[in-house]
Design a protein around this motif. Structure first.
Motif: not given
Length: 377
Positions: A99, A70-71, A94, A92, A192, A144-145
């Protein structure tokens, strides 16, 4: 009211709306709306399944099991756009705070043009995400996520305390704001999600963690599942086979699917993906374990391969042929019937066969019961 009178009335309304709400407050006929554009993921099979890629100005959801790429898919989509546009920035969030910078770099992401937020509190992080999208700087934003979102109430209270559906309520309020921000600023938001299992005994026990509101906001939703682990001769695991299925698509035909290989440390294998897409769309024919270009009857000795691995090795070592095959496969897709190409296969015959098998088992079971009763008598 005549047609001319209606047009005049519409013009008067637009003047009123513009005066009250500004130029963007005007309404317009549907043929003046912009057509949906897409960001390519860089992976042909996934782009074709999504009808072009990740929709710009929309929210896309990626759900799946653990270790299902997914990532990787989100990062590879960012890398593909950064490769095409040197001014492209991505945001992003996170929330998992996991990450891997080295892995993202290996996938081709320019870390100087990837802005990362690791805010711990969910409300603050989602607000920053919305404001960042509204800034107009970013072409893609990633959350995410949802499973890692941690509301302030949870942080302040004891671990043993329970707050029912707190994150679900926060997301239910956040999604409409995020969707509106994306539409105004031509930003694609990738959310996500992880899936969980409930205790139900009937129906599908799998649900998205942290609420179901996302499925009503997403223009595209996909499910990614890790199927098998691929190992080398010495038993060392090198990759995962992952199935990719579109479960919702408001900008294309849903229920298309493909299968990809995610290699550890390298991401989704684009060469293997091209090989499979070319077979599925007919630019390469396959008979048993053999691959033929363009088909078995007219191929040369150089253009037939035994096994997918041999075919992929040839593509890796012949860049010109790989580019040619990519263009041919893409052209076939553009001219194909979009309602049937890459559709999920019909399971009717398989289901009927299983039903017949169950009926046979019932009959056999009943016969055994009768024989057993006769013996006792």
């Amino acid at each position: 009211m005549t047609l001319e009178e209606k047009k005049k009335k519409l013009a008067e309304l637009n003047k009123k709306f513009e005066k009250s709400y500004g130029e963007k407050g005007q309404v317009k006929t549907a043929n003046n709306l912009d057509k949906v554009q897409f960001y390519s993921t860089g992976i042909m099979g996934i782009d074709l399944a999504l009808n072009g890629g990740i929709a710009i100005g929309r929210v896309a959801g990626i759900s799946g099991t653990f270790s299902s790429a997914k990532t990787s898919l989100a990062l590879m989509t960012i890398a593909e756009q950064q490769r095409k546009d040197p001014t492209f920035y991505a945001y992003y969030y996170d929330a998992e705070q996991s990450l891997d910078i080295e892995y993202a770099t290996a996938l081709g992401v320019d870390m100087e043009r990837l802005i990362v937020d690791q805010t711990e509190i969910a409300e603050e992080g989602l607000t920053k995400l919305r404001d960042s999208i509204n800034s107009g700087i970013y072409g893609i934003a990633v959350l995410d996520s949802t499973s890692a979102l941690n509301p302030s109430k949870n942080i302040e209270e004891e671990i043993s305390s329970v707050s029912m559906a707190l994150v679900a309520r926060i997301l239910s309020n956040a999604y409409p704001q995020l969707a509106g921000a994306c539409a105004k600023n031509n930003c694609a938001l990738i959310v996500i999600e992880q899936i969980r299992k409930t205790l139900v005994t009937l129906g599908n026990p799998e649900i998205a963690s942290k609420g179901e509101s996302g499925k009503f906001t997403f223009s595209q939703q996909v499910m990614m599942r890790r199927q098998t682990k691929v190992e080398e001769e010495d038993g060392l695991a090198v990759s995962n086979e992952v199935t990719f299925k579109v479960t919702k698509n408001k900008v294309g035909v849903p229920y298309r699917k493909c299968s990809v290989v995610c290699r550890y440390g390298e991401g989704i294998d684009k060469i293997t993906d091209l090989a499979r897409a070319s077979v599925q769309l007919g630019s390469v024919s396959k008979s048993g374990a053999w691959f033929y270009y363009p088909n078995k009857e007219s191929c040369t000795e150089d253009h037939k391969w035994q096994g997918e691995e041999a075919f992929c090795k040839y593509l890796k070592s012949h860049e010109d042929f790989k580019d040619k095959l990519y263009e041919e496969t893409l052209n076939i897709y553009k001219n194909a019937d979009k309602k049937t190409v890459m559709q999920d296969e019909d399971k009717t015959d398989e289901i009927n066969a299983k039903k017949a098998e169950l009926e046979d088992l019932k009959v056999t079971s009943n016969d055994n019961d009768v024989i057993s009763q006769d013996s006792e008598n």
